[in-house]
Design a protein around this motif. Sequence first.
Motif, PDB file in Angstrom:
ATOM      1  N   ASP A 153      38.290  24.309  -3.655  1.00  0.00           N
ATOM      2  CA  ASP A 153      36.966  24.698  -4.138  1.00  0.00           C
ATOM      3  C   ASP A 153      36.860  26.203  -4.353  1.00  0.00           C
ATOM      4  OD1 ASP A 153      36.530  21.934  -3.187  1.00  0.00           O
ATOM      5  OD2 ASP A 153      34.425  22.391  -3.590  1.00  0.00           O
ATOM      6  N   VAL A 194      38.522  26.890  -7.657  1.00  0.00           N
ATOM      7  CA  VAL A 194      37.730  26.452  -8.811  1.00  0.00           C
ATOM      8  C   VAL A 194      36.586  27.440  -9.059  1.00  0.00           C
ATOM      9  CG1 VAL A 194      36.348  24.577  -9.790  1.00  0.00           C
ATOM     10  CG2 VAL A 194      38.362  24.042  -8.423  1.00  0.00           C
ATOM     11  N   SER A 217      28.240  20.454  -5.977  1.00  0.00           N
ATOM     12  CA  SER A 217      28.926  21.710  -5.667  1.00  0.00           C
ATOM     13  C   SER A 217      29.296  22.394  -6.969  1.00  0.00           C
ATOM     14  CB  SER A 217      30.195  21.428  -4.859  1.00  0.00           C
ATOM     15  OG  SER A 217      31.130  20.736  -5.682  1.00  0.00           O
ATOM     16  N   ALA A 276      32.273  23.317  -7.725  1.00  0.00           N
ATOM     17  CA  ALA A 276      33.502  22.676  -8.204  1.00  0.00           C
ATOM     18  C   ALA A 276      33.182  21.408  -8.987  1.00  0.00           C
ATOM     19  CB  ALA A 276      34.435  22.357  -7.032  1.00  0.00           C
ATOM     20  N   GLU A 277      32.208  20.639  -8.511  1.00  0.00           N
ATOM     21  CA  GLU A 277      31.854  19.428  -9.258  1.00  0.00           C
ATOM     22  C   GLU A 277      31.296  19.785 -10.637  1.00  0.00           C
ATOM     23  OE1 GLU A 277      28.817  16.744  -7.708  1.00  0.00           O
ATOM     24  OE2 GLU A 277      29.765  15.080  -8.774  1.00  0.00           O
ATOM     25  N   VAL A 283      34.399  20.371 -12.790  1.00  0.00           N
ATOM     26  CA  VAL A 283      35.274  19.237 -13.134  1.00  0.00           C
ATOM     27  C   VAL A 283      34.525  18.107 -13.833  1.00  0.00           C
ATOM     28  CG1 VAL A 283      36.869  19.788 -11.253  1.00  0.00           C
ATOM     29  CG2 VAL A 283      35.145  18.000 -10.907  1.00  0.00           C
TER      30      VAL A 283
END
Lengths: 392, 392
Positions: free
Chosen positions: A323, A326, A363, A365-366, A369
């Motif tokens: 994380d 990212v 998050s 990171a989510e 992605v």
Amino acid sequence: MTDLLLRNVRPMGGTATDVLVVGGRIAAGPAPAGTPEEDGRGMLLLPAFVEGHTHLDKTTFHLPDWLVNEVGPRIEDKIDTEREWRARTGHDAGAASLAMAKAFLAAGTTRIRSHVDVDTSGGTTHVERVLQTREAMRGLQEIQVVAFPQSGILGRQGTESLLDAALAMGADIVGGLDPCAIERDPVKHLDVVFGLAEKHGKPVDIHLHEPGTMGAFSLDLILERTRALGMEGQVVVSHAFCLGDIPERDRDALLARMAALGVGIATTAPASRPVPLVAPCRAAGVTIFGGNDGIRDTWTPYGSPDMLERAMLIGLRNNFRRDDEVAIAFDCVSAAGAKGCGFADYGLASGARADLVLVEARSLAEAVVARPVRKLVVSGGRVVARDGALLA
Amino acid sequence: MTDLLLRNVRPMGGTATDVLVVGGRIAAGPAPAGTPEEDGRGMLLLPAFVEGHTHLDKTTFHLPDWLVNEVGPRIEDKIDTEREWRARTGHDAGAASLAMAKAFLAAGTTRIRSHVDVDTSGGTTHVERVLQTREAMRGLQEIQVVAFPQSGILGRQGTESLLDAALAMGADIVGGLDPCAIERDPVKHLDVVFGLAEKHGKPVDIHLHEPGTMGAFSLDLILERTRALGMEGQVVVSHAFCLGDIPERDRDALLARMAALGVGIATTAPASRPVPLVAPCRAAGVTIFGGNDGIRDTWTPYGSPDMLERAMLIGLRNNFRRDDEVAIAFDCVSAAGAKGCGFADYGLASGARADLVLVEARSLAEAVVARPVRKLVVSGGRVVARDGALLA
């Protein structure tokens, strides 16, 4: 003056809070009575994105027909194919750039650096048209225009004067292109580019596709001139592929000089060739930031006005899985992009221009992605898009 | 028997036509009276996609909380982190695989090869659970289960028996893992893997991350055994990264042997390391096809049940820019995937199982680069999803 209270949002995925905007800027303290409100429903709040290297004028994004790509493999094939296609179709760089800029805004990007072609076929037409797009988007989106000699300067008599004219009419930055591989006379090419920069008092952003030691040599010459002209903090090298395929010791020596001179790197993080890796650049103190390059043009069918997709591709190219890694990929399309391009008043701190994006993600990171739809895009405190679509 | 008439669709982006389904298969001739119809509105018709290498059991896709990735850089870090995380959280491979399989189906994938962990901590639990998912999806989606020794076979006493049990209970394929780098005894490892294949009469699919000459050596041993056991057409090597970083002459010699033995390659086309390139593999006659590898698991936050995204990433990794090249990237997640995994009755020809996808795109290349929502997904002639969402 645009005021706004964003309730219940999670800045960068942190704890839920309210974010106040007064006069178009992020402000501290309690909201004045009557401030318009938006319910953030616990969504992730991000600073609006920065596109650090694209070509708004080239895209076919706005055209009704799909452009079938049959181009040859060499960079010269792509340059020639594009010039011929334009002459044949009467490509409208104004309509192209405006459609693309709006698509970027709808997807949450409020700052763009666009290279714009200047050549002896089209003259300064593309620059004029993209400057019109810049005016049309003023207040909503900040667009920097690089006067870019896509077909080279030295081989086409008159290009230097056209670049000079483009800068006089309002282009912000002087572009350049492969001093050895395309121009075949690096000293003369860089003398023209830096000469124009000095004359107009404007920064430089040079496309450097050259690999290996040839690219490293051109980069060396660029750094030499940056220092000699006192242009610290005024130069960007785009692509800089050579930094991905020279020995690490040589790379690190160049990175140290770039850091000392404030020379940044724009990267598209292509998957198919060596590239400057983000971690060593940052470790050396070099600002490296992201961009699409062209989007659906005669060069490539790929690319997207969604800078979260570019962050994902940067993450994949750099094998950023954690994380915290990212988050670095996201930094390349946000804060590092603003720093590298010199966009002012950026970020989520008090006093920054209120350019904001809300997405449904657990998050940061989510968000990178999964690239969820932009539920809300705010520019200068004003709501400009909802659910991925621009408001009227 | 499921009948359907898809009106006004453009197969692979070609001329608009009607496509008839009789008894769940694509049929020629006029539609019998009373055949249910769907109006394709000129949309692009594609064969439903093939996921050739994933790990349905590993995903956190179904979990309410985002998994923060803090894993170390080595492959051993990732293997150990995953086993510990599972033990701590009681990870449910059944719920995970079912959620993931459904997400794949909603995005247009009707055939999946999933490696499923078998180790001395979890025993055959993951295989049992994914076999339940396979049953739950039967008729809608075909799932192949590879009994995969993620933690190795030789270092953990009892793994071979567990693999044997997994194959006896219905796993379709024998898995293997880095005979030199992880197992440290390539002959013994491959003797176990090919021994199990011979005993159960099942094919082999070996994860080979090993780079360079070490990987080439392991591959050599795999090919030797494929020939000795008469397993032509029954072996896949997943990743085969070594084919991306050995001299081209050595690579081509291995590819020629693979082609002669019908040994396929599953690639995820990662951007951050050398990989087997698609063009030379195809030129040599080797079937190379695509997969995600893990999706949002303890290894990686990336990946998507959208195989058009994987096609795009394969295209980017291989620098496929022309429309005819992007079509090859799509082939990797469709026909080549079906061939490489041995999924029968695939495609758009008369007699094939009617597994179909409709998207709004002007061309096949646009479908890959823009990845539009799946307007319609058909499995065995039955409409199973609309607008990206499964029907009840």
